[in-house]
Enzyme design. Structure first.
Site, PDB file in Angstrom:
ATOM      1  N   ASN A 230       0.869  -1.182   0.000  1.00  0.00           N
ATOM      2  CA  ASN A 230       0.000   0.000   0.000  1.00  0.00           C
ATOM      3  C   ASN A 230       0.903   1.229   0.000  1.00  0.00           C
ATOM      4  OD1 ASN A 230      -1.804   2.055   0.512  1.00  0.00           O
ATOM      5  ND2 ASN A 230      -2.191   1.481   2.644  1.00  0.00           N
TER       6      ASN A 230
ATOM      7  N   LYS B 195       0.118   4.241  -0.186  1.00  0.00           N
ATOM      8  CA  LYS B 195      -0.533   5.439   0.363  1.00  0.00           C
ATOM      9  C   LYS B 195      -0.321   6.611  -0.604  1.00  0.00           C
ATOM     10  CE  LYS B 195       0.359   3.622   4.914  1.00  0.00           C
ATOM     11  NZ  LYS B 195       0.035   3.780   6.305  1.00  0.00           N
TER      12      LYS B 195
ATOM     13  N   HIS C 198      -9.554   0.875   4.948  1.00  0.00           N
ATOM     14  CA  HIS C 198      -8.260   1.110   5.597  1.00  0.00           C
ATOM     15  C   HIS C 198      -8.491   2.068   6.769  1.00  0.00           C
ATOM     16  CE1 HIS C 198      -4.189   2.532   6.343  1.00  0.00           C
ATOM     17  NE2 HIS C 198      -3.774   1.440   5.724  1.00  0.00           N
TER      18      HIS C 198
ATOM     19  N   GLU D 218      -6.976   4.540   7.835  1.00  0.00           N
ATOM     20  CA  GLU D 218      -6.836   5.974   7.537  1.00  0.00           C
ATOM     21  C   GLU D 218      -8.105   6.500   6.871  1.00  0.00           C
ATOM     22  OE1 GLU D 218      -3.083   5.677   5.463  1.00  0.00           O
ATOM     23  OE2 GLU D 218      -2.117   5.147   7.350  1.00  0.00           O
TER      24      GLU D 218
ATOM     25  N   GLU E 219      -5.283  -5.121  10.617  1.00  0.00           N
ATOM     26  CA  GLU E 219      -4.299  -4.060  10.797  1.00  0.00           C
ATOM     27  C   GLU E 219      -4.597  -3.304  12.087  1.00  0.00           C
ATOM     28  OE1 GLU E 219      -2.352  -2.759   6.904  1.00  0.00           O
ATOM     29  OE2 GLU E 219      -4.205  -1.637   7.064  1.00  0.00           O
TER      30      GLU E 219
ATOM     31  N   GLY F  31       2.261   2.340  10.657  1.00  0.00           N
ATOM     32  CA  GLY F  31       3.169   3.473  10.489  1.00  0.00           C
ATOM     33  C   GLY F  31       3.856   3.911  11.768  1.00  0.00           C
TER      34      GLY F  31
ATOM     35  N   SER G 173       3.406  -2.083  10.386  1.00  0.00           N
ATOM     36  CA  SER G 173       4.850  -2.061  10.608  1.00  0.00           C
ATOM     37  C   SER G 173       5.532  -3.398  10.325  1.00  0.00           C
ATOM     38  CB  SER G 173       5.178  -1.565  12.025  1.00  0.00           C
ATOM     39  OG  SER G 173       4.721  -0.236  12.188  1.00  0.00           O
TER      40      SER G 173
ATOM     41  N   GLY H 284       2.897  -1.104   4.284  1.00  0.00           N
ATOM     42  CA  GLY H 284       2.876   0.325   3.974  1.00  0.00           C
ATOM     43  C   GLY H 284       4.281   0.833   3.680  1.00  0.00           C
TER      44      GLY H 284
HETATM   45  C1  PEP Z   1      -0.756   0.223   5.966  1.00  0.00           C
HETATM   46  O1  PEP Z   1      -0.827   1.402   5.685  1.00  0.00           O
HETATM   47  O2  PEP Z   1      -1.656  -0.548   5.583  1.00  0.00           O
HETATM   48  C2  PEP Z   1       0.384  -0.255   6.745  1.00  0.00           C
HETATM   49  C3  PEP Z   1       0.363  -1.479   7.180  1.00  0.00           C
HETATM   50  O3  PEP Z   1       1.402   0.628   6.953  1.00  0.00           O
HETATM   51  P1  PEP Z   1       2.841   0.321   7.631  1.00  0.00           P
HETATM   52  O4  PEP Z   1       3.351  -0.964   7.070  1.00  0.00           O
HETATM   53  O5  PEP Z   1       3.690   1.489   7.259  1.00  0.00           O
HETATM   54  O6  PEP Z   1       2.605   0.218   9.103  1.00  0.00           O
END
Ligand code: PEP
Length: 249
Positions: free
Chosen positions: A9, A11, A94, A96, A166, A172, A211, A232
């Site tokens: 992803n 973003k 998601h 966000e 998630e 993040g 992460s 991400g």
């Molecule tokens: C995401 O945005 O779906 C995500 C998992 O981000 P990150 O890996 O940066 O935590």
């Protein structure tokens, strides 16, 4: 046997030149890996990504989709448009989108349906906030988010879908759920679907996101109910993303 899936992803990151370097590298090194690899760039780069990954094992996804099929919805993108640009997957719900753009469980379920109506595979993102985890609500929150789709579309909708667990506190932040914490929620998601249809539950891919890094991917992906990852930050660094894909192999 569920095929592992690693989805990047991006973003709201990327630029034509950077995308080209990243995708050429990933596409070149992805051949030979057994897991499925998807990249989800921002909308304007879908055409570029579609042409760069042509002939490679990579598949394309998008990060969101309108709940409407067409019409006067300025700024929105319909599922049929994503399908035209070769998308196989689209993220729905998601965290966000839920937190920053007010997407409710009900809206997410309509988006999920719109995606499937256009032949896309929705990746339903679910997960609890830190305060929800700390107050012992993780199971209830994830079950509620999943129920919104099951209630609207029935368990058959899970035949052609992916779920991504998630935890919001891990996205993040550099803080990852432990393999045991993630496995516990993944098993609960599968059990919730299994109550309705054990065959569909057994075939449902459930990704972990939050992460994921080269250092922790192997242990996470080694859990029995973790079928890959939604990545991400690490999806923007070719070496990191490829190492994570290798861990899913
Ligand atoms: C995401 O945005 O779906 C995500 C998992 O981000 P990150 O890996 O940066 O935590």
């Amino acid at each position: 046997m569920r095929r592992m899936l690693v989805a990047g992803n991006w973003k709201m990151h990327g630029a034509l030149h950077q995308n080209s370097e990243l995708l050429k590298r990933i596409a070149a090194e992805a051949s030979g890996l057994l897991c499925e690899i998807a990249v989800c760039p921002p909308y304007p780069y879908l055409a570029q990504a579609q042409s760069l990954i042509e002939g490679s094992p990579l598949v394309l996804g998008a990060q969101s989709v309108s709940e409407h099929s067409s019409g006067a919805f300025t700024g929105e993108v319909a599922a049929s448009m994503l399908a035209e640009f070769g998308c196989r997957y689209v993220l729905v719900g998601h965290s966000e989108r839920r937190a920053l753009y007010g997407e409710t469980d009900a809206v997410v379920a309509v988006k999920f349906e719109a995606a499937q109506n256009a032949g896309l595979v929705p990746v339903l993102c679910v997960g609890e906030t830190l305060s929800e985890r700390e107050s012992g609500e993780t199971g209830a929150v994830v079950a509620r988010q999943l129920s919104a789709v099951l209630g609207r579309l029935g368990v058959v909708a899970m035949r052609s879908a992916v779920v991504a667990y998630e935890p919001v506190w891990a996205i993040g932040t550099g803080v990852t759920a432990s393999p045991a914490q993630a496995q516990e929620v993944h098993a609960a998601i599968r059990a919730q679907v299994a109550v309705l249809d054990s065959g569909i539950a057994a075939g449902l891919r459930i990704l972990y996101g939050g992460s994921v890094k080269p250092q922790n991917a192997k242990e996470l992906f080694g859990q029995s109910d973790i079928d890959g990852g939604l990545i991400g930050g690490a999806a923007l660094v070719a070496d990191d993303f490829l190492t994570i894909c290798q861990a899913a192999n």
